[in-house]
Scaffold this active site. Sequence first.
Site, short mmCIF file in Angstrom:
data_model
loop_
_atom_site.label_atom_id
_atom_site.label_comp_id
_atom_site.label_asym_id
_atom_site.label_seq_id
_atom_site.Cartn_x
_atom_site.Cartn_y
_atom_site.Cartn_z
N GLY A 161 0.79 -1.35 0.00
CA GLY A 161 0.09 -0.12 -0.12
C GLY A 161 0.79 1.26 -0.15
O GLY A 161 0.13 2.31 -0.23
N ASP A 212 -2.58 -8.80 8.61
CA ASP A 212 -1.13 -8.55 9.59
C ASP A 212 -0.51 -9.76 9.31
O ASP A 212 -0.54 -10.87 9.74
CB ASP A 212 -1.60 -8.36 11.01
CG ASP A 212 -0.40 -7.97 11.90
OD1 ASP A 212 0.81 -8.34 11.48
OD2 ASP A 212 -0.48 -7.35 12.67
N SER A 229 12.40 -2.76 24.37
CA SER A 229 11.75 -3.55 25.23
C SER A 229 11.64 -4.87 24.62
O SER A 229 11.63 -5.04 23.35
CB SER A 229 10.42 -3.19 25.61
OG SER A 229 9.69 -3.11 24.54
N TYR A 238 22.55 -3.87 5.33
CA TYR A 238 23.38 -4.26 6.41
C TYR A 238 23.15 -5.79 6.92
O TYR A 238 23.65 -6.06 7.95
CB TYR A 238 22.84 -3.46 7.68
CG TYR A 238 21.55 -3.17 7.86
CD1 TYR A 238 20.77 -3.87 8.37
CD2 TYR A 238 20.78 -1.69 7.28
CE1 TYR A 238 19.35 -3.67 8.48
CE2 TYR A 238 19.61 -1.81 7.71
CZ TYR A 238 18.67 -2.52 8.04
OH TYR A 238 17.35 -2.13 8.38
N PRO A 288 18.38 -2.93 -0.99
CA PRO A 288 18.29 -1.55 -1.44
C PRO A 288 19.06 -0.75 -0.26
O PRO A 288 19.17 -1.04 0.71
CB PRO A 288 16.83 -1.26 -1.37
CG PRO A 288 15.91 -2.12 -1.22
CD PRO A 288 16.89 -3.47 -0.50
N PRO A 327 19.37 3.51 0.75
CA PRO A 327 18.47 4.37 1.14
C PRO A 327 17.65 4.84 -0.13
O PRO A 327 18.27 5.12 -1.09
CB PRO A 327 19.17 5.66 1.63
CG PRO A 327 20.44 5.16 1.95
CD PRO A 327 20.95 3.99 1.15
N ARG A 345 11.54 7.28 9.94
CA ARG A 345 12.08 6.39 11.02
C ARG A 345 13.32 6.24 11.30
O ARG A 345 14.13 6.16 12.15
CB ARG A 345 11.18 4.98 11.18
CG ARG A 345 9.73 4.94 11.34
CD ARG A 345 9.18 3.74 11.00
NE ARG A 345 7.65 3.57 11.41
CZ ARG A 345 6.81 3.76 10.74
NH1 ARG A 345 7.08 3.92 9.14
NH2 ARG A 345 5.68 3.67 11.05
#
Length: 281
Positions: free
Chosen positions: A18, A65, A104, A146, A187, A189, A198
């Site tokens: 999406g 999900d 966490s 990475y 890929p 950036p 983010r």
Amino acid sequence: MFRTDLLQHKRILITGGGTGLGKGMAERFLELGAVVYICGRREEVLQKTASELLGKGPIHALSCDVRDLDAVERMIDSVWVGGPLDVLVNNAAGNFIARTEDLSPRAFESVIGIVLMGTLHCTLACGRRWLKSAHRGTVLNISATYAPVGSAYVVPSAISKAGVEALTRSLAVEWGDRGIRMNAIAPGPIPTQGAFSRLLPRPELETLALDRTPLHRFGTIEELANLAAFLVSDGSGYINGEVIRMDGGEFLQGAGEFSSLGRILKEEDWESLKPRKRSAP
Ligand code: HXC
Ligand code: NAP
């Protein structure tokens, strides 16, 4: 760059289709004749993308999900009603920068759940159906540069993408002789709202990222979509188990011991480093 019937009649599911790179791939695949399914968690985002792209070809939006195995099975069942998929693109991801000691257990679970378990759920759901019916299939996973070396500050993603690349290479061998191809793209950036908000949330972080690439620019969604189209097409049928890096040389620049000298040493420095001409005796 391709024949417009390159992906004619191919039925393709793109997870996370999406937005961002997934949406870009959906658009390109439609232009090349495919029937495209996109999934994600946010129904309204999927519907907006589907209505935007409908003019390009048949596109179906399915909210799902990918962390939830039962939901993935239901989604794949519903797709299979119209016929088997030919291509699965595992593109859905979650990621953010943080110091690892601040994370966490839920933060780890969240990213690993989407990236590694989501990829596994979708791959097995399609793979088992393909194997059972002897239908040929292709999986394309979207990794990150990475994955093979790890990266500070994105550890949940690094762990997960490394697992995705191991899955790609392992199943390429295990399922290869039964008609299933597995490949990945790593890929560098590429500006998307999801990733840049983010991972590079400040202008100085974007500048740092630009300085890390020899081409001194970011990749484009179109470049990624073209490589993806090639890799899922029959024309690349002998490519199996590969991870193709598409980063303008960023990874290699980071790895080369002396590669950053060009950013520090100026014309006069290089001149002064040349050996002095010996004067005649
Ligand atoms: C520390 C964080 C955090 C942050 C979330 N958490 N963001 N911890 N720093 N910045 C913690 C939360 O506190 C929570 O833990 C746990 O993570 C789950 O967070 P939720 O918001 O409840 O989860 P959820 O709604 O499922 O969202 C998942 C998400 C979110 C991954 C956190 O960012 C997301 O939906 N992302 C999807 C899109 C995305 O990330 N796209 C970028 C892909 S780019 P607690 O313990 O407090 O409950 C990419 C490669 C880019 O992958 C490479 C660029 C070169
Ligand atoms: P994006 O726009 O944030 O895409 C991520 C997509 O995944 C969203 O559409 C999101 O939709 C979906 N998603 C997240 N969690 C999901 C879940 N649990 N179930 C189903 N769908 C889920 O970011 P992007 O930049 O296009 O990233 C696409 C892929 O490229 C990712 O695999 C990323 O790791 C990789 N990548 C990107 C870059 C880059 O610079 N852009 C670089 C390297 C690798 P919902 O939130 O609606 O679920």
